[in-house]
Each structure stands twice: as C-alpha cells, then as structure tokens.
Design an enzyme around this catalytic site. Sequence first.
Site, PDB file in Angstrom:
ATOM      1  N   PHE A  10     -11.777  23.750  73.160  1.00 17.61           N
ATOM      2  CA  PHE A  10     -11.857  25.217  73.239  1.00 17.61           C
ATOM      3  C   PHE A  10     -11.813  25.723  74.693  1.00 17.61           C
ATOM      4  O   PHE A  10     -10.851  26.403  75.107  1.00 17.61           O
ATOM      5  CB  PHE A  10     -13.141  25.653  72.510  1.00 17.61           C
ATOM      6  CG  PHE A  10     -13.600  27.049  72.775  1.00 17.61           C
ATOM      7  CD1 PHE A  10     -12.724  28.132  72.720  1.00 17.61           C
ATOM      8  CD2 PHE A  10     -14.951  27.303  73.067  1.00 17.61           C
ATOM      9  CE1 PHE A  10     -13.168  29.425  72.948  1.00 17.61           C
ATOM     10  CE2 PHE A  10     -15.398  28.591  73.290  1.00 17.61           C
ATOM     11  CZ  PHE A  10     -14.506  29.655  73.243  1.00 17.61           C
ATOM     12  N   THR A  34     -10.453  14.125  69.877  1.00 17.05           N
ATOM     13  CA  THR A  34     -11.379  14.005  68.745  1.00 17.05           C
ATOM     14  C   THR A  34     -11.033  15.140  67.779  1.00 17.05           C
ATOM     15  O   THR A  34     -10.076  15.898  68.012  1.00 17.05           O
ATOM     16  CB  THR A  34     -12.836  14.198  69.215  1.00 17.05           C
ATOM     17  OG1 THR A  34     -12.983  15.553  69.675  1.00 17.05           O
ATOM     18  CG2 THR A  34     -13.209  13.225  70.337  1.00 17.05           C
ATOM     19  N   ASP A  57      -9.818   8.264  76.864  1.00 19.65           N
ATOM     20  CA  ASP A  57     -11.273   8.464  76.847  1.00 19.65           C
ATOM     21  C   ASP A  57     -11.812   8.492  78.273  1.00 19.65           C
ATOM     22  O   ASP A  57     -11.448   7.621  79.079  1.00 19.65           O
ATOM     23  CB  ASP A  57     -11.870   7.265  76.072  1.00 19.65           C
ATOM     24  CG  ASP A  57     -13.310   7.466  75.690  1.00 19.65           C
ATOM     25  OD1 ASP A  57     -14.086   8.012  76.495  1.00 19.65           O
ATOM     26  OD2 ASP A  57     -13.665   7.060  74.573  1.00 19.65           O
ATOM     27  N   SER A  83     -19.720  18.584  71.572  1.00 24.92           N
ATOM     28  CA  SER A  83     -20.304  19.876  71.962  1.00 24.92           C
ATOM     29  C   SER A  83     -21.084  20.607  70.862  1.00 24.92           C
ATOM     30  O   SER A  83     -21.640  21.665  71.134  1.00 24.92           O
ATOM     31  CB  SER A  83     -19.181  20.796  72.457  1.00 24.92           C
ATOM     32  OG  SER A  83     -18.352  21.185  71.370  1.00 24.92           O
ATOM     33  N   THR A 132     -24.212  23.138  80.353  1.00 26.80           N
ATOM     34  CA  THR A 132     -24.654  24.189  79.428  1.00 26.80           C
ATOM     35  C   THR A 132     -26.047  24.698  79.769  1.00 26.80           C
ATOM     36  O   THR A 132     -26.857  23.955  80.351  1.00 26.80           O
ATOM     37  CB  THR A 132     -24.649  23.612  77.996  1.00 26.80           C
ATOM     38  OG1 THR A 132     -25.326  24.514  77.131  1.00 26.80           O
ATOM     39  CG2 THR A 132     -25.376  22.272  77.909  1.00 26.80           C
ATOM     40  N   ASP A 133     -26.346  25.924  79.326  1.00 25.93           N
ATOM     41  CA  ASP A 133     -27.703  26.465  79.500  1.00 25.93           C
ATOM     42  C   ASP A 133     -28.705  25.766  78.595  1.00 25.93           C
ATOM     43  O   ASP A 133     -29.919  25.875  78.788  1.00 25.93           O
ATOM     44  CB  ASP A 133     -27.724  27.987  79.260  1.00 25.93           C
ATOM     45  CG  ASP A 133     -27.246  28.420  77.874  1.00 25.93           C
ATOM     46  OD1 ASP A 133     -26.908  27.556  77.047  1.00 25.93           O
ATOM     47  OD2 ASP A 133     -27.215  29.647  77.637  1.00 25.93           O
ATOM     48  N   ALA A 160     -29.936  17.055  75.140  1.00 24.38           N
ATOM     49  CA  ALA A 160     -30.499  15.919  75.885  1.00 24.38           C
ATOM     50  C   ALA A 160     -29.381  15.085  76.501  1.00 24.38           C
ATOM     51  O   ALA A 160     -29.489  14.619  77.643  1.00 24.38           O
ATOM     52  CB  ALA A 160     -31.352  15.064  74.960  1.00 24.38           C
ATOM     53  N   LYS A 162     -26.394  16.200  77.379  1.00 26.91           N
ATOM     54  CA  LYS A 162     -25.822  16.971  78.496  1.00 26.91           C
ATOM     55  C   LYS A 162     -26.781  16.928  79.697  1.00 26.91           C
ATOM     56  O   LYS A 162     -26.342  16.816  80.840  1.00 26.91           O
ATOM     57  CB  LYS A 162     -25.567  18.428  78.087  1.00 26.91           C
ATOM     58  CG  LYS A 162     -24.446  18.628  77.087  1.00 26.91           C
ATOM     59  CD  LYS A 162     -23.073  18.252  77.623  1.00 26.91           C
ATOM     60  CE  LYS A 162     -22.561  19.195  78.677  1.00 26.91           C
ATOM     61  NZ  LYS A 162     -21.153  18.862  79.073  1.00 26.91           N
ATOM     62  N   PRO A 213     -23.159  32.030  56.453  1.00 27.65           N
ATOM     63  CA  PRO A 213     -24.480  31.393  56.464  1.00 27.65           C
ATOM     64  C   PRO A 213     -25.239  31.630  57.773  1.00 27.65           C
ATOM     65  O   PRO A 213     -24.895  31.073  58.818  1.00 27.65           O
ATOM     66  CB  PRO A 213     -24.133  29.905  56.307  1.00 27.65           C
ATOM     67  CG  PRO A 213     -22.750  29.768  56.881  1.00 27.65           C
ATOM     68  CD  PRO A 213     -22.064  31.092  56.701  1.00 27.65           C
ATOM     69  N   VAL A 214     -26.292  32.427  57.710  1.00 29.42           N
ATOM     70  CA  VAL A 214     -27.134  32.684  58.888  1.00 29.42           C
ATOM     71  C   VAL A 214     -28.343  31.766  58.810  1.00 29.42           C
ATOM     72  O   VAL A 214     -29.070  31.761  57.808  1.00 29.42           O
ATOM     73  CB  VAL A 214     -27.564  34.175  58.901  1.00 29.42           C
ATOM     74  CG1 VAL A 214     -28.583  34.431  60.002  1.00 29.42           C
ATOM     75  CG2 VAL A 214     -26.343  35.072  59.065  1.00 29.42           C
ATOM     76  N   PRO A 291     -32.831  22.287  62.352  1.00 27.65           N
ATOM     77  CA  PRO A 291     -34.061  21.632  62.833  1.00 27.65           C
ATOM     78  C   PRO A 291     -34.180  21.756  64.357  1.00 27.65           C
ATOM     79  O   PRO A 291     -33.200  21.557  65.074  1.00 27.65           O
ATOM     80  CB  PRO A 291     -33.863  20.154  62.445  1.00 27.65           C
ATOM     81  CG  PRO A 291     -32.784  20.154  61.410  1.00 27.65           C
ATOM     82  CD  PRO A 291     -31.926  21.362  61.661  1.00 27.65           C
TER      83      PRO A 291
END
Length: 354
Positions: A10, A34, A57, A83, A132-133, A160, A162, A213-214, A291
Amino acid sequence: MILTTGSAGFIGSNFVLDWFDQGDEALINLDKLTYAGNLENLASLKDNPKHIFVHGDIGDKALVSSLLARHRPRAVVNFAAESHVDRSIHGPEDFIQTNVVGTFHLLEAVRAYWSSLPEPDRADFRFLHVSTDEVYGSLSKDEPAFTETHRYEPNSPYSASKAASDHLVRAYHHTYGLPVLTTNCSNNYGPYHFPEKLIPLMIVNALAGKSLPVYGDGQQIRDWLYVKDHCSAIRRVLEKGRPGEVYNIGGWNEKANLDIVHTVCRLLDELKPRSDGKPYGDQITFVADRPGHDRRYAIDARKIERELGWKPAETFESGIRKTVEWYLENQSWVTNVLSGSYRQWVEKNYAERG
Ligand code: NAD
Ligand code: DAU
C-alpha cells in the site's frame, strides 16, 4: 538511485508512483509479493526502465548484498513488513520473521555495503526505516500525543515486532555509525489500501451489501493521514533528516472508528446510493473486540514541521472523499484483490467475532 523494499504494498507503491511523478532518479523495488504485495499497483510503470522490480525477501542477505553491489544505491528505504495487527494476533510468526529477522539481515547487508563505500558516498548514504506510532502503545483520552521520546510500549505482536526492528535500526547507528533515519507514522488511508484494513474494508463491504463490522464499542481513536502525505514526509526526511534522528509523522486528525465508518457511509450514500434507497449506515454491526485493542493513538508531529518544514497537504475531508472516489473508480482492482486467499482471511477473522 535508491533501493526501496516492500514497495508493491500500500504505502510503498504510492511512494514509488509519487517518486516517478516528481523526478527520474532510478529506483530498485525489492518485494517478496506476499498477499499484500500487488504489482498491479505499479502497472503504470511497466515500461519505465528506471523502475527495476526484484522479487525477493529482505531476509535474503545474499540477494540484498548482490543488489547493493550491482546498483550502488545512495539510500535504502525499508517499507517491507507484515503490517496487519489482526493477522499478527492469529499468526505472529511471519511478523517476527520479516519485521525482526528480515530487518536484521537487511541491516547486515546494508552495513557491509555502506562500510565499503568511499567518501563522500559513505557520509551521504541513508537507511530510512518506515515505522509506526503503534510502538508507543496506547494513550488514555486526555494524555498528550506521542512525541519522539515517548517510551516504547508495544501491545500487539505486530507492534512488538516493529518496535524490535526500530531498536535494531537505532543500535546500528549507535554502534556502527550507519546513517539511519526512522519515521513513526500514524494510520494511513488512500488508494491501493488492502481491504483487510478498516477504511477499504468498510468501502468494499458496503458496496457488496455486507455487514460493516465495528470492533467493540467503535470508540477507539486513530490519527489518520492521507497516504500521499506520508510519502511526501518520507521524501523530506530522506532529503533533509539528520542521521540517527526519529521523526513522528501524523495528520493532526484524531477520529473514533465509528465516526470514520459513518463518514464512509455518508460519502457512499452521496456518490453511489443503495438501490433500495436505504443508508449504508444500516449495514453497521458491532462485533467482538480485537484482543488487546489499543484505545487511542495520537501523533505530535511538531518536530518534523519545525526541523524539516513538513506539514500534511490534505485535510481528512478532502482525503477521504478522494479515497472513496478512487475505490468507486477502481472496482476491477478491488475484484482482482478479493482472491481466494482474501476470502479465507475474512472467514477466519470475522467468523469467530459473532
Ligand atoms: P502492506 O502490508 O500493504 O505492504 C507490505 C509490503 O511488504 C508488501 O508489498 C509485501 O509483499 C512486502 N513484504 C512483506 N514481507 C516482505 C519481505 N520479507 N521481503 C520483502 N518484501 C516483503 O504494508 P503498508 O501498509 O504499505 O506498510 C508499509 C510500512 O509502513 C510497514 O513497515 C508498516 O509497518 C508501516 N506503516 C504502515 C502504516 C499504515 O497505516 N498502513 C502506518 C505507519 C507505518
Ligand atoms: O497506527 C499505524 C498502524 O495503522 C500501522 O502500523 C498498521 O500497519 C496499520 O494496519 C494500522 O493499524 P490499525 O490496527 O490501527 O489499522 P486497522 O485498519 O486494522 O484498524 C483501524 C481501527 O479499526 C482499529 O481500532 C481496529 C478497527 N477495526 C478494524 C477492522 C479491520 C474495526 O473496528 N473493524 C474492522 O473490521
């Protein structure tokens, strides 16, 4: 020339398309392809000899070393990663392999290449790591936004992995002097976003007449940035960032997930009304929560603005409209992406949420 990794995905593919819109410096694009890598994103570059695609890779040190020796890039930009947080919960191993072990092998190949460079190429070389944040963990409602010195507190196998890669990158600067740059960005949205992530999933499901789906109560907050703004920030950091520094990138645009879904529904009501005249919002359903779901992310992006003069160009209103329009105009891209393996993932992730 530069070498980018994971740039059939992306953000990487948006970066490569923008790269050739802005100039003609050659770019080697190393991607494992991938499920998330899609050469269709780069179809407009198929006759451009300056875009050199290599299927491989980042963990293949011999391959990376030979690419570096042959092409002698002045910089490496590392987008390659697993990601998706939900996939990391179902199967963390690929995240450790690519995000941790892969980044380690990539760093080793880059370190050897960089060490062999003559000056001034050695001093001018850059390794930019796209992060990432999520490595900073979760904020409560009133806590200040993440700065670059916020403690690391990753909560999912994805974040973890990242975080581990960020630490390796940092250590290669501190120990070996490798001229690294790290960027930690908030949630991106825009064209070519794989429809496993919130915004494209909602657009695609809404148009297919499926439920939206939320997770949980839908009040989790993310800071949304249009992908082209992330790409311009990465270019700016590559050009002007100080080696060893970290730059947070964000859109100053915190929104609750449920508000995002309602915004997407309203835009679709306007641009592609349902044939029965009912609102797309009727398709919203609340499902079991993710989760360990992080409640809130927010990026303090003052450092990159102050030091490098970067600010987002797009507002959320303009960016989300462009995004919904892009998906409506690119239905064949969506159809091609919704392959058998995509359907299996959707079944696995949503069947058990009830
Ligand atoms: P994506 O999943 O869409 O694309 C990842 C790309 O990496 C794919 O093309 C895939 O084929 C490739 N890849 C995976 N493993 C590889 C390997 N071992 N070797 C080479 N290529 C490999 O991801 P994205 O959303 O474009 O994210 C790109 C980077 O930006 C990631 O590092 C991610 O952590 C980070 N990031 C993403 C966001 C976001 O909102 N999407 C926000 C901040 C940071
Ligand atoms: O913050 C940056 C991160 O943003 C990146 O590092 C990740 O690579 C990227 O995937 C993204 O992570 P999120 O977990 O925030 O994105 P996602 O689109 O998966 O989910 C956004 C929010 O929406 C999150 O709170 C979970 C929720 N959600 C997601 C899906 C897929 C739902 O409520 N329903 C869904 O079906």
